[in-house]
Design a protein around this motif. Structure first.
Motif, PDB file in Angstrom:
ATOM      1  N   CYS A   1       0.813  -1.214   0.000  1.00  0.00           N
ATOM      2  CA  CYS A   1       0.000   0.000   0.000  1.00  0.00           C
ATOM      3  C   CYS A   1       0.849   1.267   0.000  1.00  0.00           C
ATOM      4  O   CYS A   1       0.356   2.351   0.325  1.00  0.00           O
ATOM      5  CB  CYS A   1      -0.938  -0.002   1.200  1.00  0.00           C
ATOM      6  SG  CYS A   1      -2.096  -1.392   1.173  1.00  0.00           S
TER       7      CYS A   1
ATOM      8  N   TYR B   1      -0.501   4.372  -1.960  1.00  0.00           N
ATOM      9  CA  TYR B   1      -1.578   5.112  -1.295  1.00  0.00           C
ATOM     10  C   TYR B   1      -1.047   5.897  -0.100  1.00  0.00           C
ATOM     11  O   TYR B   1      -1.506   6.999   0.180  1.00  0.00           O
ATOM     12  CB  TYR B   1      -2.691   4.154  -0.867  1.00  0.00           C
ATOM     13  CG  TYR B   1      -3.308   3.450  -2.054  1.00  0.00           C
ATOM     14  CD1 TYR B   1      -4.148   4.124  -2.924  1.00  0.00           C
ATOM     15  CD2 TYR B   1      -3.023   2.124  -2.307  1.00  0.00           C
ATOM     16  CE1 TYR B   1      -4.701   3.493  -4.025  1.00  0.00           C
ATOM     17  CE2 TYR B   1      -3.571   1.472  -3.405  1.00  0.00           C
ATOM     18  CZ  TYR B   1      -4.402   2.172  -4.257  1.00  0.00           C
ATOM     19  OH  TYR B   1      -4.944   1.536  -5.345  1.00  0.00           O
TER      20      TYR B   1
ATOM     21  N   GLU C   1      -7.814  10.357   0.078  1.00  0.00           N
ATOM     22  CA  GLU C   1      -6.542   9.635   0.090  1.00  0.00           C
ATOM     23  C   GLU C   1      -6.445   8.714   1.307  1.00  0.00           C
ATOM     24  O   GLU C   1      -5.963   7.584   1.211  1.00  0.00           O
ATOM     25  CB  GLU C   1      -5.366  10.613   0.080  1.00  0.00           C
ATOM     26  CG  GLU C   1      -5.174  11.344  -1.236  1.00  0.00           C
ATOM     27  CD  GLU C   1      -6.044  12.578  -1.397  1.00  0.00           C
ATOM     28  OE1 GLU C   1      -6.930  12.833  -0.547  1.00  0.00           O
ATOM     29  OE2 GLU C   1      -5.847  13.293  -2.388  1.00  0.00           O
TER      30      GLU C   1
ATOM     31  N   GLU D   1      -8.618   5.679   0.667  1.00  0.00           N
ATOM     32  CA  GLU D   1      -7.983   4.753  -0.274  1.00  0.00           C
ATOM     33  C   GLU D   1      -6.875   3.954   0.410  1.00  0.00           C
ATOM     34  O   GLU D   1      -6.729   2.755   0.185  1.00  0.00           O
ATOM     35  CB  GLU D   1      -7.428   5.513  -1.476  1.00  0.00           C
ATOM     36  CG  GLU D   1      -8.513   6.036  -2.398  1.00  0.00           C
ATOM     37  CD  GLU D   1      -7.961   6.915  -3.511  1.00  0.00           C
ATOM     38  OE1 GLU D   1      -6.777   7.324  -3.443  1.00  0.00           O
ATOM     39  OE2 GLU D   1      -8.732   7.201  -4.444  1.00  0.00           O
TER      40      GLU D   1
ATOM     41  N   CYS E   1      -6.931  -0.075   1.002  1.00  0.00           N
ATOM     42  CA  CYS E   1      -5.851  -0.954   0.547  1.00  0.00           C
ATOM     43  C   CYS E   1      -5.397  -1.859   1.685  1.00  0.00           C
ATOM     44  O   CYS E   1      -5.213  -3.060   1.503  1.00  0.00           O
ATOM     45  CB  CYS E   1      -4.679  -0.122   0.021  1.00  0.00           C
ATOM     46  SG  CYS E   1      -3.266  -1.115  -0.506  1.00  0.00           S
TER      47      CYS E   1
END
Length: 92
Positions: A29, A32, A53, A56, A60
């Motif tokens: 991740c 991200y 953000e 996300e 993840c």
């Protein structure tokens, strides 16, 4: 050598039920994470401007079993279904 050391049981760590945040050793991740951190820098560490953000990044982590699957509402985000319903209500 101290005899107390030899007689002690070995410590077996157990993860906490809440608050455990395993490290992403494989950088699954990282993309991200970097997007979230750059957003924070652009916005003078104002995390309210980086909610997408953050979502996300957490998504993840949940998809890759780096954290427990949790409802978005418990993480401070609206569920996708509720967000779409609110948008449609506000447009009318």
């Amino acid at each position: 050598m101290n005899s107390n050391t030899l007689n002690q049981k070995s410590f077996i760590p157990t993860p906490p039920e809440k608050g455990s945040f395993p490290l992403d050793h494989e950088n699954i991740c990282k993309k991200y994470y970097l997007l979230y951190m750059s957003c924070l820098r652009r916005n003078s560490v104002n995390n309210s401007k980086c909610r997408l953000e953050a979502k996300e990044y957490l998504g993840c982590r949940m998809q890759n079993n780096l954290m427990e699957q949790t409802q978005w509402s418990k993480l401070g985000f609206e569920d996708e279904h509720n967000a779409n319903a609110n948008e449609n209500t506000n447009k009318n």
